[in-house]
Design an enzyme around this catalytic site. Structure first.
Site, PDB file in Angstrom:
ATOM      1  N   GLU A   1     -47.830 -54.408 -95.663  1.00  0.00           N
ATOM      2  CA  GLU A   1     -46.576 -53.479 -95.392  1.00  0.00           C
ATOM      3  C   GLU A   1     -46.091 -53.724 -96.736  1.00  0.00           C
ATOM      4  OE1 GLU A   1     -46.027 -51.992 -92.704  1.00  0.00           O
ATOM      5  OE2 GLU A   1     -47.291 -53.083 -91.488  1.00  0.00           O
TER       6      GLU A   1
ATOM      7  N   CYS B   1     -36.937 -53.415 -97.660  1.00  0.00           N
ATOM      8  CA  CYS B   1     -37.962 -52.480 -97.739  1.00  0.00           C
ATOM      9  C   CYS B   1     -37.324 -51.109 -96.954  1.00  0.00           C
ATOM     10  CB  CYS B   1     -39.042 -52.828 -96.912  1.00  0.00           C
ATOM     11  SG  CYS B   1     -39.137 -53.495 -95.503  1.00  0.00           S
TER      12      CYS B   1
HETATM   13  P1  NAP Z   1     -43.497 -59.426-104.049  1.00  0.00           P
HETATM   14  O1  NAP Z   1     -43.207 -59.882-105.506  1.00  0.00           O
HETATM   15  O2  NAP Z   1     -44.546 -58.442-103.859  1.00  0.00           O
HETATM   16  O3  NAP Z   1     -43.990 -61.114-103.479  1.00  0.00           O
HETATM   17  C1  NAP Z   1     -44.577 -60.828-102.145  1.00  0.00           C
HETATM   18  C2  NAP Z   1     -45.521 -62.287-102.017  1.00  0.00           C
HETATM   19  O4  NAP Z   1     -46.923 -62.066-102.750  1.00  0.00           O
HETATM   20  C3  NAP Z   1     -44.876 -63.464-102.499  1.00  0.00           C
HETATM   21  O5  NAP Z   1     -45.144 -64.589-101.658  1.00  0.00           O
HETATM   22  C4  NAP Z   1     -45.325 -63.716-103.886  1.00  0.00           C
HETATM   23  O6  NAP Z   1     -45.370 -64.880-104.304  1.00  0.00           O
HETATM   24  C5  NAP Z   1     -46.732 -62.970-103.632  1.00  0.00           C
HETATM   25  N1  NAP Z   1     -47.457 -62.645-104.742  1.00  0.00           N
HETATM   26  C6  NAP Z   1     -47.352 -62.481-106.054  1.00  0.00           C
HETATM   27  N2  NAP Z   1     -48.153 -62.096-106.705  1.00  0.00           N
HETATM   28  C7  NAP Z   1     -49.160 -62.210-105.982  1.00  0.00           C
HETATM   29  C8  NAP Z   1     -50.876 -62.153-106.352  1.00  0.00           C
HETATM   30  N3  NAP Z   1     -51.348 -61.677-107.488  1.00  0.00           N
HETATM   31  N4  NAP Z   1     -51.666 -62.354-105.309  1.00  0.00           N
HETATM   32  C9  NAP Z   1     -51.123 -62.757-104.229  1.00  0.00           C
HETATM   33  N5  NAP Z   1     -49.867 -63.024-103.864  1.00  0.00           N
HETATM   34  C10 NAP Z   1     -49.015 -62.861-104.940  1.00  0.00           C
HETATM   35  O7  NAP Z   1     -42.243 -58.950-102.916  1.00  0.00           O
HETATM   36  P2  NAP Z   1     -41.031 -59.602-102.971  1.00  0.00           P
HETATM   37  O8  NAP Z   1     -40.272 -59.485-104.095  1.00  0.00           O
HETATM   38  O9  NAP Z   1     -41.057 -61.166-102.389  1.00  0.00           O
HETATM   39  O10 NAP Z   1     -40.518 -58.711-101.713  1.00  0.00           O
HETATM   40  C11 NAP Z   1     -39.920 -57.361-102.071  1.00  0.00           C
HETATM   41  C12 NAP Z   1     -41.058 -56.310-101.808  1.00  0.00           C
HETATM   42  O11 NAP Z   1     -41.460 -56.608-100.341  1.00  0.00           O
HETATM   43  C13 NAP Z   1     -39.966 -54.920-101.811  1.00  0.00           C
HETATM   44  O12 NAP Z   1     -41.283 -54.144-102.435  1.00  0.00           O
HETATM   45  C14 NAP Z   1     -40.226 -54.552-100.404  1.00  0.00           C
HETATM   46  O13 NAP Z   1     -40.230 -53.166-100.049  1.00  0.00           O
HETATM   47  C15 NAP Z   1     -41.530 -55.253 -99.699  1.00  0.00           C
HETATM   48  N6  NAP Z   1     -41.257 -55.244 -98.396  1.00  0.00           N
HETATM   49  C16 NAP Z   1     -41.716 -54.554 -97.394  1.00  0.00           C
HETATM   50  C17 NAP Z   1     -41.692 -54.694 -96.098  1.00  0.00           C
HETATM   51  C18 NAP Z   1     -42.403 -53.933 -94.838  1.00  0.00           C
HETATM   52  O14 NAP Z   1     -42.446 -54.112 -93.720  1.00  0.00           O
HETATM   53  N7  NAP Z   1     -42.982 -52.453 -95.477  1.00  0.00           N
HETATM   54  C19 NAP Z   1     -40.796 -55.647 -95.576  1.00  0.00           C
HETATM   55  C20 NAP Z   1     -40.068 -56.683 -96.441  1.00  0.00           C
HETATM   56  C21 NAP Z   1     -40.467 -56.525 -97.898  1.00  0.00           C
HETATM   57  P3  NAP Z   1     -44.252 -65.347-105.202  1.00  0.00           P
HETATM   58  O15 NAP Z   1     -42.845 -65.418-104.526  1.00  0.00           O
HETATM   59  O16 NAP Z   1     -44.596 -66.794-105.555  1.00  0.00           O
HETATM   60  O17 NAP Z   1     -44.031 -64.391-106.425  1.00  0.00           O
END
Ligand code: NAP
Ligand code: MG
Length: 527
Positions: free
Chosen positions: A290, A324
C-alpha cells in the site's frame, strides 16, 4: 451476495452518542499520566518468544517535545533478521496445522485485550508519533477492527477450504487456500498501531508466520501489540519483531530466501524497491504494498461551500497532512473559487497547534527532521512560484519550540502540472486550482500517477454519478465534511490504491484482502 453486518469500534463517537464525552477525556488523561510514568524504558527485540538484546540501540523522542524520551530500542541487523526468519520458519508447520477455530480465537482474544487497554495504547501512540487524542484512539479502534474482521472473516469462510464434490465417479475433490510460509511485514509511522496490526494479522490469521519491522520512529506501540498477542496465547515464533532501520533490517528481511511474501505500507519509492528486489531475486510470492497518494478533491458550483471547506480542512490538515489519504489538491469551479478559498484560509488560521495530548490540539508535530526540512523547501518554492495564502512557517517560538510544529499551508497560483501539485509531500500543504467544469476537474484529478482517495462536493446527482464512474481512485467520497478524503472504516470502506498507490488492487479491511496471503491447492483423492 450480501456481506455480513459488522460493528466498528468507534470509541469517541460512542461516547458522544451516550453523552459521555467527558468520560472519554478523563480516561485518556489518566492513561497519559500512567504512560508518561513508564517512558524511557529499554525495549529488546522479540524473537521466538524471547527478549533479545543487541549490541546497538536507538532512542525515540516525542515529536511534540524532543526533550522527552519515549524509550530506548534495541536495533537489529542481518544477524537478528536471520534468527527471526529461522524462528518463523520453524514455527510455520504447527501454525498452519492449527485448526481454524483455535487460530481465530487468539486474535479475538487479542482484540478483547486491546479493547480493555485502548486508552493506554492511544496515549502511548500520541506520545510516540504526535497524533491527537481522538485520532490516536481511531488508530487503536482500527487495529481492533482489523483483528475482529479478519479473524471472523477467516472463520466465516471456513479457512477457505471446501469440498468440490465428485466431478467424475470415484474422484473426491477439495479446494483450499494455504499460507505461503514466512511473511515480512514492514509498516510506516503514520498509523503505527492499525497498520502494524492489520498487515501482520492478515498474514498470521491465514496461517503464515511473520517477521515484522515497525517504522523506526514508532516501535513502542508495536512492542505493546506483541505483548498483547503473547498474552492472548500466540505460540512462540509466529510473530517476531525486529526493530531497526530500513536498510539494516528491512532490506535483508525482504532479501532473505526463506521470506516468501511481503506486506508493506509506506512510500512508493520503498514499496516499489521491495517489489523490484523480489523480482530480481526470482522470488514468486506476493508483495502486498500500500503506497502513497496525491488525493484530489473537486468543489462544484452546486456544492455547499461551508461543507466543502470543512471537509478539505479536515482532510488536508488532520495529523498535519501525514496521511496517505490526505487531501492535497483541490479543483474548484471558477465562480465559487474566491468564496471557497477565503473561507478555507480563515478556517485554517483558526486551527490550534499543540502537544498531542492537549484536549484542543488539532495540528500535530511533524514526525522527523527530514519532514521539517521538506516543509521548508516546498513552502519556499511555493512562495517563489505561487502564492502562499496562509502558513508556510515553522513555529519556533513559545511552548512549541521543542517540537517540530509547522503552520498548515494553503497555496494558489501554482499550475496543476507543477511538482508541488504532483508529488506527495506528506505535510500540511494543499494547493487550490480553478477548473471550469466537471470534465476538467475529473481530467485533472486523474492526471496523476497515484489513485488512492478522491473527494467531490456537489449537489447535482448527474455530476455525482459521472464522477463516481470516471474518477480513478480506490476510495471515493461525496460531500463528506468529516473529511474530504481521509478516515476509512474497516469493512464498510476497504482501503487501497489504484495505479502507483498500491500493487494488488485488493484492499485492506475488505472481503478480498486475506486471500492474498494464501495460494490455492486442489486436492483429488480417488477411492
Ligand atoms: P517509508 O519511509 O516508505 O517507510 C515505511 C517502512 O519501510 C518503514 O518501516 C521503513 O523503515 C521501511 N524501509 C525503509 N527503507 C526500506 C528498505 N530499503 N527496505 C525495506 N524497508 C524499508 O514510509 P513512512 O515515511 O514511514 O510513511 C509515509 C508513507 O507511507 C507515505 O508515502 C504514505 O503515503 C504511505 N502510506 C500509505 C498508506 C496506504 O494504505 N496506502 C497508509 C499509510 C502510509 P524506517 O522507519 O526505519 O525508515
Ligand atoms: Mg520515511
Amino acid at each position: 451476495m450480501q456481506p455480513r453486518e459488522y460493528d466498528n469500534e468507534l470509541t469517541y463517537l460512542t461516547h458522544q452518542q451516550s453523552d459521555d464525552v467527558e468520560g472519554f477525556h478523563q480516561a485518556y488523561e489518566e492513561a497519559v499520566e500512567s504512560v508518561e510514568a513508564s517512558l524511557g524504558e529499554s525495549h529488546p527485540l522479540r524473537i521466538d518468544g524471547e527478549a533479545v538484546e543487541t549490541g546497538d540501540s536507538f532512542t525515540v523522542t516525542d515529536p511534540g517535545d524532543q526533550t522527552v524520551e519515549i524509550g530506548e530500542f534495541a536495533a537489529g541487523g542481518e544477524q537478528e533478521v536471520e534468527a527471526a526468519v529461522s524462528a518463523a520458519k520453524a514455527a510455520s508447520p504447527d501454525w498452519e496445522a492449527l485448526d481454524v477455530e483455535s487460530r481465530v480465537e487468539i486474535f479475538q482474544d487479542a482484540a478483547d485485550i486491546m479493547r480493555d487497554r485502548k486508552y493506554e495504547l492511544a496515549a502511548a501512540l500520541s506520545l510516540e508519533n504526535g497524533k491527537n487524542r481522538t485520532e490516536a484512539m481511531a488508530d487503536v479502534d482500527e487495529a481492533i477492527d482489523f483483528l475482529d474482521f479478519y479473524s471472523s472473516e477467516f472463520e466465516r469462510s471456513n479457512g477457505y477450504e471446501f469440498d468440490t464434490g465428485e466431478p467424475t465417479p470415484g474422484q473426491h475433490t477439495t479446494n483450499l487456500l494455504r499460507p505461503y510460509g514466512v511473511f515480512a511485514v514492514i509498516s510506516p509511522f503514520n498509523f503505527p498501531m492499525a497498520l502494524f496490526v492489520g498487515m501482520s494479522a492478515g498474514a498470521m490469521v491465514t496461517g503464515n508466520t511473520v517477521v515484522a519491522k515497525p517504522a523506526s520512529t514508532t516501535p513502542l506501540v508495536a512492542q505493546k501489540y506483541a505483548s498483547i498477542l503473547e498474552e492472548a496465547g500466540l505460540p512462540d515464533g509466529v510473530l517476531n519483531v525486529v526493530m531497526g532501520g530500513g536498510s539494516d533490517v528491512g532490506q535483508p528481511l525482504v532479501e532473505h530466501e526463506d521470506v516468501s511474501g511481503v506486506a508493506f505500507t509506506g512510500s512508493r519509492e520503498v514499496g516499489l524497491h521491495i517489489q523490484e528486489t523480489f523480482m530480481e531475486l526470482g522470488k514468486r510470492g506476493p508483495v502486498i504494498a500500500e503506497l502513497g497518494g496525491k488525493n484530489p478533491v473537486i468543489v462544484s458550483d452546486t456544492a455547499d461551500i461551508d461543507e466543502a471547506v470543512e471537509g478539505v480542512k479536515n482532510g488536508a490538515f488532520s495529523f498535519s497532512g501525514q496521511k496517505c489519504s490526505a487531501t492535497s489538491r483541490v479543483y474548484v469551479y471558477e465562480d465559487v473559487i474566491d468564496e471557497f478559498t477565503d473561507k478555507l484560509v480563515a478556517e485554517t488560521e483558526e486551527l490550534t497547534a499543540g502537544p498531542a495530548t492537549d484536549r484542543d490540539t488539532f495540528i500535530s508535530p511533524l514526525i522527523n527532521d527530514s519532514a521539517l526540512e521538506h516543509y521548508q523547501e516546498i513552502t519556499e518554492q511555493a512562495r517563489a512560484d505561487g502564492s502562499v495564502l496562509t502558513g508556510g512557517e515553522v513555529i519556533t517560538e513559545g511552548d512549541l519550540a521543542d517540537g517540530r510544529f509547522v503552520e498548515p499551508t494553503v497555496v494558489t497560483d501554482i499550475p496543476h502540472e507543477h511538482d508541488l501539485a504532483r508529488e506527495e509531500h506528506f505535510l500540511p500543504f494543499v494547493t487550490i486550482h480553478p477548473v471550469s467544469d466537471l470534465e476538467e476537474g475529473i481530467e485533472k484529478s486523474n492526471d496523476s500517477e497515484y489513485g488512492l482517495c478522491a473527494g467531490l462536493f456537489s449537489t447535482d446527482e448527474d455530476e455525482i454519478d459521472q464522477w463516481f464512474d470516471e474518477v480513478e481512485s480506490g476510495m471515493c467520497y461525496v460531500n463528506r465534511n468529516q473529511s474530504a478524503t481521509t478516515g476509512a472504516l474497516v469493512q464498510a470502506q476497504p482501503f487501497g490504491g489504484w495505479k502507483f498507490s498500491g500493487t494488488t488492487g485488493k484492499f485492506a479491511g475488505g472481503y478480498w484482502y486475506l486471500q492474498q496471503f494464501m495460494r490455492e491447492q486442489s486436492r483429488t483423492r480417488v477411492e
